[in-house]
Design a protein around this motif. Structure first.
Motif, PDB file in Angstrom:
ATOM      1  N   TYR A   5     -10.905   5.598   2.958  1.00 44.03           N
ATOM      2  CA  TYR A   5     -10.332   6.902   2.626  1.00 44.03           C
ATOM      3  C   TYR A   5      -8.815   6.768   2.576  1.00 44.03           C
ATOM      4  N   TYR A   6      -8.212   7.388   1.567  1.00 44.17           N
ATOM      5  CA  TYR A   6      -6.757   7.501   1.516  1.00 44.17           C
ATOM      6  C   TYR A   6      -6.380   8.726   0.707  1.00 44.17           C
ATOM      7  N   GLU A   7      -5.118   9.081   0.820  1.00 46.70           N
ATOM      8  CA  GLU A   7      -4.568  10.192   0.051  1.00 46.70           C
ATOM      9  C   GLU A   7      -3.440   9.653  -0.818  1.00 46.70           C
ATOM     10  N   THR A   8      -3.253  10.254  -1.970  1.00 43.56           N
ATOM     11  CA  THR A   8      -2.202   9.844  -2.892  1.00 43.56           C
ATOM     12  C   THR A   8      -1.879  10.999  -3.829  1.00 43.56           C
ATOM     13  N   ASP A   9      -0.678  10.995  -4.356  1.00 43.44           N
ATOM     14  CA  ASP A   9      -0.295  12.022  -5.332  1.00 43.44           C
ATOM     15  C   ASP A   9      -0.746  11.659  -6.739  1.00 43.44           C
ATOM     16  N   ASP A  10      -0.925  10.360  -7.007  1.00 42.80           N
ATOM     17  CA  ASP A  10      -1.320   9.896  -8.334  1.00 42.80           C
ATOM     18  C   ASP A  10      -2.138   8.621  -8.174  1.00 42.80           C
ATOM     19  N   GLN A  62      -3.281   2.725  -8.427  1.00 41.41           N
ATOM     20  CA  GLN A  62      -4.152   1.630  -8.852  1.00 41.41           C
ATOM     21  C   GLN A  62      -3.407   0.664  -9.771  1.00 41.41           C
ATOM     22  N   ARG A  63      -2.627   1.200 -10.709  1.00 39.70           N
ATOM     23  CA  ARG A  63      -1.851   0.330 -11.614  1.00 39.70           C
ATOM     24  C   ARG A  63      -0.848  -0.511 -10.834  1.00 39.70           C
ATOM     25  N   TYR A  64      -0.177   0.112  -9.884  1.00 39.13           N
ATOM     26  CA  TYR A  64       0.815  -0.601  -9.074  1.00 39.13           C
ATOM     27  C   TYR A  64       0.154  -1.776  -8.344  1.00 39.13           C
ATOM     28  N   LEU A  65      -0.942  -1.504  -7.669  1.00 38.27           N
ATOM     29  CA  LEU A  65      -1.609  -2.559  -6.900  1.00 38.27           C
ATOM     30  C   LEU A  65      -2.231  -3.620  -7.810  1.00 38.27           C
ATOM     31  N   ALA A  66      -2.724  -3.219  -8.978  1.00 34.63           N
ATOM     32  CA  ALA A  66      -3.301  -4.192  -9.920  1.00 34.63           C
ATOM     33  C   ALA A  66      -2.249  -5.175 -10.414  1.00 34.63           C
ATOM     34  N   ALA A  67      -0.990  -4.748 -10.470  1.00 36.30           N
ATOM     35  CA  ALA A  67       0.095  -5.601 -10.949  1.00 36.30           C
ATOM     36  C   ALA A  67       0.799  -6.340  -9.810  1.00 36.30           C
ATOM     37  N   SER A  68       0.430  -6.065  -8.586  1.00 35.65           N
ATOM     38  CA  SER A  68       1.116  -6.632  -7.424  1.00 35.65           C
ATOM     39  C   SER A  68       0.580  -8.015  -7.061  1.00 35.65           C
ATOM     40  N   PRO A  69       1.437  -9.042  -7.054  1.00 44.12           N
ATOM     41  CA  PRO A  69       0.990 -10.368  -6.603  1.00 44.12           C
ATOM     42  C   PRO A  69       0.551 -10.365  -5.139  1.00 44.12           C
ATOM     43  N   ARG A 123     -11.956  -7.528  -8.329  1.00 45.64           N
ATOM     44  CA  ARG A 123     -11.229  -7.351  -7.077  1.00 45.64           C
ATOM     45  C   ARG A 123     -11.796  -6.172  -6.295  1.00 45.64           C
ATOM     46  N   PRO A 124     -11.904  -6.315  -4.963  1.00 40.34           N
ATOM     47  CA  PRO A 124     -12.448  -5.220  -4.163  1.00 40.34           C
ATOM     48  C   PRO A 124     -11.725  -3.889  -4.378  1.00 40.34           C
ATOM     49  N   ASP A 125     -10.402  -3.924  -4.502  1.00 37.57           N
ATOM     50  CA  ASP A 125      -9.666  -2.666  -4.655  1.00 37.57           C
ATOM     51  C   ASP A 125      -9.933  -1.995  -5.993  1.00 37.57           C
ATOM     52  N   GLN A 126     -10.438  -2.746  -6.960  1.00 40.20           N
ATOM     53  CA  GLN A 126     -10.709  -2.184  -8.280  1.00 40.20           C
ATOM     54  C   GLN A 126     -12.200  -1.961  -8.523  1.00 40.20           C
ATOM     55  N   ILE A 144       0.846  -1.198   0.000  1.00 40.66           N
ATOM     56  CA  ILE A 144       0.000   0.000   0.000  1.00 40.66           C
ATOM     57  C   ILE A 144       0.881   1.248   0.000  1.00 40.66           C
ATOM     58  N   ALA A 145       1.885   1.256   0.856  1.00 43.87           N
ATOM     59  CA  ALA A 145       2.803   2.399   0.920  1.00 43.87           C
ATOM     60  C   ALA A 145       3.590   2.549  -0.379  1.00 43.87           C
ATOM     61  N   ALA A 146       4.077   1.437  -0.929  1.00 49.42           N
ATOM     62  CA  ALA A 146       4.854   1.482  -2.176  1.00 49.42           C
ATOM     63  C   ALA A 146       4.004   2.000  -3.335  1.00 49.42           C
ATOM     64  N   ALA A 147       2.701   1.759  -3.278  1.00 48.19           N
ATOM     65  CA  ALA A 147       1.797   2.255  -4.324  1.00 48.19           C
ATOM     66  C   ALA A 147       1.601   3.760  -4.231  1.00 48.19           C
TER      67      ALA A 147
END
Length: 123
Positions: free
Chosen positions: A60-65, A70-77, A96-99, A39-42
């Motif tokens: 709720y979360y905050e992110t710069d992009d 979303q792309r990072y987590l979608a590709a993460s095993p 997937r719940p995150d998507q 999550i942090a790496a994303a």
């Protein structure tokens, strides 16, 4: 001069199956350190989940992009395994719940409006 962007504040909703709510909460106490690192790496931070007794979940979360996160987590095993484990807990879910979570539109933010207001706050 580099332009500084305001972080995106993302809010979303999902419906946890009420009969599985206690187990869902238990699965988050705590989340694995491997998933926390993903999550942090994303690029997601200040991440919170809230749930009521009927299973209405607000995240709720905050992110710069957000798209990059979303792309990072979608590709993460690691994220794929976590989301596969979490999927049975949710109602009316396609994917997937995150998507598949439904994002909510922000209509008010105190700091943004206060910063742009010409008038001092009332006391």
């Amino acid at each position: 001069m580099a332009q500084t962007s305001t972080p995106s504040r993302i809010c979303f909703t999902l419906q946890v199956r009420p009969e599985m709510l206690a187990e869902y909460i238990e699965k988050h106490s705590p989340v694995s350190s491997e998933m926390l690192a993903e999550i942090a790496a994303a690029g997601r931070r200040n991440y919170s989940l809230f749930v009521d007794d009927q299973g209405c979940l607000i995240g709720y979360y905050e992110t710069d992009d957000d798209a990059a996160a979303q792309r990072y987590l979608a590709a993460s095993p690691v994220a794929a395994r976590w989301e596969a484990e979490m999927a049975p807990y949710f109602m009316a879910l396609t994917g997937r719940p995150d998507q598949a979570a439904r994002q909510l539109r922000e209509v008010f933010h105190l700091e943004t409006q206060s910063a742009s207001s010409d008038q001092p706050p009332r006391r």
